[in-house]
Design a protein around this motif. Sequence first.
Motif, PDB file in Angstrom:
ATOM      1  N   LEU A 143       0.728  -1.244  -0.037  1.00  0.00           N
ATOM      2  CA  LEU A 143       0.118   0.084   0.040  1.00  0.00           C
ATOM      3  C   LEU A 143       0.748   1.115  -0.067  1.00  0.00           C
ATOM      4  CD1 LEU A 143      -2.674  -0.981   2.391  1.00  0.00           C
ATOM      5  CD2 LEU A 143      -3.119  -0.981   0.147  1.00  0.00           C
ATOM      6  N   ALA A 188      -3.231  -5.161  -3.101  1.00  0.00           N
ATOM      7  CA  ALA A 188      -2.530  -4.093  -2.189  1.00  0.00           C
ATOM      8  C   ALA A 188      -1.759  -3.251  -3.048  1.00  0.00           C
ATOM      9  CB  ALA A 188      -1.970  -4.609  -1.041  1.00  0.00           C
ATOM     10  N   GLY A 192      -2.656   0.808  -3.507  1.00  0.00           N
ATOM     11  CA  GLY A 192      -1.528   1.745  -3.165  1.00  0.00           C
ATOM     12  C   GLY A 192      -1.067   2.418  -4.384  1.00  0.00           C
TER      13      GLY A 192
END
Length: 408
Positions: A143, A188, A192
């Motif tokens: 992230l 993720a 991000g």
Amino acid sequence: MRRPAGSASAQVNEAPSTGSPQTFPGPQENGQGHATALPRGWVSRSSRRLEPWILGAISLCLTAVAVLMQADLASAGVVALVPVLAAAWALARPARRQSEFALRALAIAAGAVLLPLLGEGSVAAADALWQLWLILVLVGYALLLPPSWLLGLGALASTQWIFAGLLGTGATGAAPDMLPLVALVPVAALAGAWMRRVDARLEAHCIDLATRLCTLPGLLAYGEELLASRTPRTASLVVLDCSDLLEVREIYGNRIARTLILRLSAKLAEIAGDRGLAARTGPAEFAVLLPGTARERAVQALQQVLGSPSRIEYEAGDSEIVLVPEVLLGEIGEDADELAALHRLLSRKLAAAREHEALRRRYLRRERERHSHPIPMPAERAPARHRAPVPLAGADMPPTIPLPLPAR
């Protein structure tokens, strides 16, 4: 500024400062007026605030799994303590560059090797905790990190896997329940990337794209966070008035002026270093925040980079340009209690000094004009129509009386 042919250098405030924000490209534009991307190593405020929460969540998940699998006390203590220490590290020293995120992630991932080395208690529990540790670190920092740094973190995790296999600890067997969690890493990473794009739009006003320095809102926002994480809260603020850049632009053009701005920005970034902040707070005004630095040390750092007196030198063909900025330095706690108040105080002092210097020069110019007289022009060089008539011979004799002629 030093003009061509080796003329004497002048102070910065000799140039009349208009204060127009259109003099140079602003924080949202480059030289062509189009929006560009933020610096590659830029870290948003939301990312810095999110990192301690991610590390805290990793600690809670690992501790819960250790309790459910009845792991030994040493393994449970390691999985609970290491992420918490990393979260405290993130709170004390928030990351300002992607490399700082990566360093913290690599350190936490390297700490996972402690579980196979302990070799106590249940092998299955240590195996599951070790694999979950690496996966959660990859998911959490996906992230925050861009793909290049995330690949490096994945390479370290793979190296640990090989290292554990060479030691023969039995921790190399992949637990079936852990495999679905690996699919969360690319998810993720996509999340991000989306977060960074949103943060870039929200915080674009905090970065000056022409110099890659902070703007005034960025200096105040990032500087307050930086000071809040430092103990003691002592800091010095240096404000530089480079109004002579306006004159450089008029005489030498935009290209030379931009080159000087970039050279000055590089010098200020060198003064700030890794712990300070350099900012462009106006069209021709710059500032450097030095946390944890007293006034004397700030003066030494400034003189070490810019010299004494402070100056920026540049050779443009057969001309040598020397910028001598007006510099004021203040210390938080002595001159003002807050960063914004200290910057306002120093900026007002510089503006007052600039206005006083302009008034003084205007007064001297008017005095020279009032007491000056035109030089008389020599008669032999005067135009013919203005020359006095040359007197004829005998012109000084008295006039004669006319008489009639005799008649014949």
